[in-house]
Design an enzyme around this catalytic site. Sequence first.
Site, short mmCIF file in Angstrom:
data_model
loop_
_atom_site.label_atom_id
_atom_site.label_comp_id
_atom_site.label_asym_id
_atom_site.label_seq_id
_atom_site.Cartn_x
_atom_site.Cartn_y
_atom_site.Cartn_z
N GLU A 46 -28.80 -7.48 15.09
CA GLU A 46 -28.45 -7.74 13.69
C GLU A 46 -29.54 -8.57 13.03
OE1 GLU A 46 -24.69 -9.60 14.44
OE2 GLU A 46 -23.97 -7.77 15.40
N GLU A 86 -21.64 -5.14 18.42
CA GLU A 86 -22.34 -5.60 19.62
C GLU A 86 -22.03 -4.78 20.85
OE1 GLU A 86 -20.81 -7.60 17.45
OE2 GLU A 86 -22.24 -9.14 16.81
N ASP A 135 -22.28 -17.42 21.37
CA ASP A 135 -20.84 -17.56 21.11
C ASP A 135 -20.15 -16.22 20.86
OD1 ASP A 135 -20.75 -20.76 19.92
OD2 ASP A 135 -22.63 -19.69 19.85
N PHE A 136 -20.91 -15.22 20.44
CA PHE A 136 -20.29 -13.93 20.11
C PHE A 136 -20.11 -13.05 21.35
CE2 PHE A 136 -22.85 -14.25 15.86
CZ PHE A 136 -22.12 -15.36 15.49
N HIS A 174 -20.05 -21.50 16.93
CA HIS A 174 -21.48 -21.26 16.70
C HIS A 174 -22.36 -22.34 17.33
CE1 HIS A 174 -19.81 -18.61 13.59
NE2 HIS A 174 -20.99 -18.06 13.45
C1 LIG Z 1 -19.08 -10.77 16.22
C2 LIG Z 1 -20.06 -11.39 15.29
N1 LIG Z 1 -21.26 -10.80 15.15
C3 LIG Z 1 -22.17 -11.30 14.31
C4 LIG Z 1 -21.90 -12.43 13.58
C5 LIG Z 1 -22.95 -13.03 12.64
N2 LIG Z 1 -22.58 -12.78 11.26
C6 LIG Z 1 -21.89 -13.68 10.54
S1 LIG Z 1 -21.47 -13.11 9.03
C7 LIG Z 1 -22.26 -11.65 9.31
C8 LIG Z 1 -22.27 -10.59 8.27
C9 LIG Z 1 -20.89 -10.20 7.91
O1 LIG Z 1 -20.92 -9.20 6.96
P1 LIG Z 1 -19.58 -8.82 6.22
O2 LIG Z 1 -18.51 -8.55 7.21
O3 LIG Z 1 -19.89 -7.71 5.28
O4 LIG Z 1 -19.17 -10.13 5.41
P2 LIG Z 1 -19.98 -10.88 4.28
O5 LIG Z 1 -20.88 -11.85 4.93
O6 LIG Z 1 -20.68 -9.86 3.49
O7 LIG Z 1 -18.93 -11.58 3.49
C10 LIG Z 1 -22.82 -11.62 10.58
C11 LIG Z 1 -23.59 -10.49 11.14
C12 LIG Z 1 -20.64 -13.04 13.77
N3 LIG Z 1 -20.31 -14.16 13.15
N4 LIG Z 1 -19.74 -12.48 14.61
#
Ligand SMILES: Cc1ncc(C[n+]2csc(CCOP(=O)(O)OP(=O)(O)O)c2C)c(N)n1
Lengths: 340, 340, 331, 331
Positions: free
Chosen positions: A35, A66, A91-92, A135
């Site tokens: 990502e 993932e 953490d993920f 985190h």
């Molecule tokens: C399982 C997991 N993978 C990756 C992340 C890192 N991460 C946090 S927010 C995000 C993007 C989320 O996108 P979206 O669901 O569209 O929500 P938005 O941020 O646009 O509100 C990512 C990749 C995470 N917190 N949890």
Amino acid sequence: MAAPASARQLTTARAISEAIASEMKRDPRVFVMGEDVGKYGGIFGATQDLLSQFGPDRVRDTPISETAFIGAAIGAAAEGMRPIVELMFVDFFGVCMDQIYNHLAKNTYMSGGHLRLPVTLITAYGGGYNDAAQHSQSLYSIFAHTPGLKVVVPSTPYDAKGLMIQAIRDDNPVMYFMHKGIMGLGWMTMLEAAAGPVPEEEYTIPFGVADIKREGTDVTIVTVGMMVHRSLEAAKQLADAGISAEVLDLRTLVPLDREAIVNSVKKTHRLIVVDEDYRSYGMSGEVIATVAENALDYLDTPARRIAEPDVPIPYSRPMEQFVLPNAEKIAAAVREMVAG
Amino acid sequence: MAAPASARQLTTARAISEAIASEMKRDPRVFVMGEDVGKYGGIFGATQDLLSQFGPDRVRDTPISETAFIGAAIGAAAEGMRPIVELMFVDFFGVCMDQIYNHLAKNTYMSGGHLRLPVTLITAYGGGYNDAAQHSQSLYSIFAHTPGLKVVVPSTPYDAKGLMIQAIRDDNPVMYFMHKGIMGLGWMTMLEAAAGPVPEEEYTIPFGVADIKREGTDVTIVTVGMMVHRSLEAAKQLADAGISAEVLDLRTLVPLDREAIVNSVKKTHRLIVVDEDYRSYGMSGEVIATVAENALDYLDTPARRIAEPDVPIPYSRPMEQFVLPNAEKIAAAVREMVAG
Amino acid sequence: MPLDQQTALSLYRQMVTIRGFEETMVQVYTEGKTPVFDIGSGPVPGEMHLAAGQEPVAVGVCAHLRPTDFVTGPHRAHHFAIAKGVDLKKMAAEIFGKETGLGKGKGGHMHLFDTAVKFSCSGIVGAGMPPAVGAGLAAKMQGRDDVAVAFFGEGAANQGAFHESLNLAAVWKLPVVFVCEDNSWAISVPKTTATAIPSNADRAQAYGIPGVAVHENDVAAVYEVASEAVAHARRGEGPSLLEIHTERYLGHFQGDPEVYRDPQEVPHFKEHDPINRLRDQMKAQGWLTDEQDAEIRRAARATVDEAIAFARESPYPAPEEALEDVFVAVG
Amino acid sequence: MPLDQQTALSLYRQMVTIRGFEETMVQVYTEGKTPVFDIGSGPVPGEMHLAAGQEPVAVGVCAHLRPTDFVTGPHRAHHFAIAKGVDLKKMAAEIFGKETGLGKGKGGHMHLFDTAVKFSCSGIVGAGMPPAVGAGLAAKMQGRDDVAVAFFGEGAANQGAFHESLNLAAVWKLPVVFVCEDNSWAISVPKTTATAIPSNADRAQAYGIPGVAVHENDVAAVYEVASEAVAHARRGEGPSLLEIHTERYLGHFQGDPEVYRDPQEVPHFKEHDPINRLRDQMKAQGWLTDEQDAEIRRAARATVDEAIAFARESPYPAPEEALEDVFVAVG
Ligand SMILES: Cc1ncc(C[n+]2csc(CCOP(=O)(O)OP(=O)(O)O)c2C)c(N)n1
Ligand SMILES: Cc1ncc(C[n+]2csc(CCOP(=O)(O)OP(=O)(O)O)c2C)c(N)n1
Ligand SMILES: [Mg+2]
Ligand SMILES: [Mg+2]
């Protein structure tokens, strides 16, 4: 084992991305996915500038899936590629652990050694900047409890580069932990040691060879990653008090350099383990057990550990600081040990 | 702490399902969900006869969607239910670990203690019947490394019932491990101890209280689950050789009865840990470290451990038997320790 | 592409071999387990998931594959392995836990790895899909027109891995064919109570890819539908999803009390057995004589017997072999 | 159900409050982080995901909810919390890490738990869906007509948890509304490269449930569509899936360099700001005067200021408080 001080200085993140870039140049089978590894360059900078050098075919931003993309690394590796795949925060792990634990780590064994899975799984770990319970974890102990994964936790830019090249060239799955605080990010307190001398040329550092980051005679501090720096700080404080602490950086948890641990304790007769991970059932226990099995008679005082006290990482600063190991806690514990 | 020998004999599986049934009768908030928990009665019999007693609303077969249904247990518990949820084999944890690790275990803490999550997560573990690398693991150390989860590993039908009732009544998440070999299943080698006296009435066994399953003076064998029986066997063999072994059954890994471990070692001056889980970075290290911290001077010989030697569990019988701890290996190690 | 005679005969041979293997395993598995069933006893201990009745999905799809195509199977995977061309002797030896086995006895029946024909399987439901996506990615990055096929049960279609894998393969337009083998049971849980819609093929819409269902346990129908799905992938047009209805003749695993299913179900299934059906069709078309049929069955029997004999005669691995192969030599 | 005046005013008030809170957080967050940005410094350290621009989805849906309905939100959840009625003072105090916070400072901005109004959120993408299913199950088992709502981003719709949760809720016909908040970005990854089909609402077909998309960042449209989805759940007719398009005005988190997006995107978004839009609509309908508007804004400002002041003035927890609350007292 370090480069001369006059050499070029790089942050850990740059050292890592340079290592990846040089391997990508050298070997067309190496590619990166995860990502935000593309334009963003990785949230912690491990893949910075790779997209512009290697293009979107070899530097792939993924959906937030993932299980799919870490599992895909397994299939791609089985088919002759050498994927580097990023799990943004360790953490993920819980959303994709099956692919890591039951497949990436076990397929080689279950195939009787016929299958090679040269996958480098990179991931950020650690706390100290108030990112709270989901985190800020360390969790390397869980992966070190997994037969079939090598586990690397570098502490300096120099080690980071050499261990990364070693990881990419290894034909086995390697999980590579990057402490956010030692990446040298512009947006986080800059630890002095987060930038350091890194040779331009390629070099490797073998796995399973712990590194004495500071020599000492009164106590052995066994640690890894960010805690190497906290321990070095403590060692300095202790030196002022006339106590000579040896700081042993394990560098890899699997393979674990048990000999180095034991040899150091045979010299110092005291052992303290400093671990940012949860205290119980993890790295700190393993190191102490290793000594209790192999050098019991050399221990002049009970073994000690400074680790996260088995609570989720709290958000609020005073509480987070309370649970994380730091130089003062380490030094205080060592002083007690030496006082007897 | 055991029932009189004349009492009714039950298998561990029956003891568990009886405990669940009695709690379901007592408390309408208790319900069960998982794969094949209904008509099948649970692959390892933990939910046998519940469907016919309580109906499909309270005994719910789920799709193969562990993330969804274990996560659902969190929401249901937050809303006043007391779910018992089955993860069929603990080996499958990787498909749902996030819900367990980052949510079930941490939500109470992150809410400042406002949220109660009375979830009992039951799961089968262990090998010895050639179910290979993805269906034979123990893994309790990983969950014990998780702040916010209590971890229960019963070894006898009597303990299984009392600990199960305790788990269901606990307002916190409890992970309850069932060794397949001690369930007393009709289709697996019947361990003699898999059936034993179990009182009909309800009773509880407190968490964090280790149980001396056999008293002894020459060596402390610390263990849990199926390995209690292997250790008792070893203790018998050792008795014939004039060695008196104490077998300490931890019963719960979280909370861990460190005092009982230390007290036993203070008496016997020797420690061996027997662990079906992978050797490194797990339970065996934690127990040894506990002693090296708290009773170092009482150890007359180096601590030892008999555990799975950090390889995936091989399928083929001679290899599986080679990696699993057994009475012979335990007894041999103890003999070496006593010989000095 | 409809079946021609030569292909029909080849599919028939394979189905007969698979059935022979599975029926032999039923017998072999009970050895050492009577009078008291003990899962850990006998020459083949552990769980045993057999695929008798489910041959069409395996051979109908794999007929379109090359050795360089990549296949992942689930826990119930003998039929897929055989159809993909896995070495039957080594496979049998693995199931017997012998040193000559595919994985030197380390894997067992749920973990058959044959790198020569790019086959693997896993005991974790749904887990074969992500690696198939990765194999498709590798083929695409390497400029090969090989494809990857992931076989999984209808129960697995409710795992998160299904969703993530189909989406990723679709977004990256990878040469992957997802094949849902719908035998309507996931151990004791019927599809009707586990899956929110009648047809998993309809879930293809969630990924913008073709989704096709084959409602009969009929190898000719599978062959035809798979032909297009594999070709679609090979042409670089991306993934697709097939749903193949089939019928589980045996318990979920051997020893399954099957308290959950109507005892009439299997006899009813057998009335339209897919092997007999193909045989009858071929006979009707004049593609197969009784004599040829007998010969095919004899040959299949011999192949199976040879594999089992090889397995039986092979030595067990040395116990301490358990410590090897956790890692390969560093490359 | 279209908006009436009273409801419109109420939604407007909430949106203005949310915007005010988020804009205040932009400022507060920079305190202690200049001249050098350091994520761990200042009164509000750690990651900070703000929802300015995304107010319609939160208030348009939550307008239909009761305190006894259950809501889960994602990492970016202030707007959902406020719309659900979470105590703003305690919420601000939590974000400031204070002892008076919702979680006594243990949770932080991604982990807001308010049991009084049944709100929670999580920093793990997609993770709020399974618990919402469980809350729906509890409501159903307890014979309540309360519903559960899971809010999540369009990025989260590619997580396995999405698939498993929708299927389980559909199979058990649970009162759950799944609301996909589509701001077209997942950090730096645009939806177009991550999601195989244009509309997540179409994924409802994979579960046999209603799926409706709202293509404009318009609270009236959200309100109307949500009305039916919530009522459907409350009537016991099962789950549904809403997809609400919206616009992220700020970086993914504060401090995001946003190298990945066109600098013109946000100014363009702001031309049709949803708060202004509702204001203009209400004015055009004679539902709102300039004076009332000013009063609403003053009141919202006051509410936010009061919450922030409360947070600032509250004491930090004692460091050793970190050791408490891992477990509740055994019940
Ligand atoms: C399982 C997991 N993978 C990756 C992340 C890192 N991460 C946090 S927010 C995000 C993007 C989320 O996108 P979206 O669901 O569209 O929500 P938005 O941020 O646009 O509100 C990512 C990749 C995470 N917190 N949890
Ligand atoms: C993640 C996971 N959950 C549960 C199981 C236990 N399990 C093994 S096979 C099976 C049923 C699978 O059903 P299906 O996918 O339809 O395949 P079939 O057995 O019908 O061939 C289950 C629940 C598992 N192996 N992995
Ligand atoms: Mg099935
Ligand atoms: Mg988004």
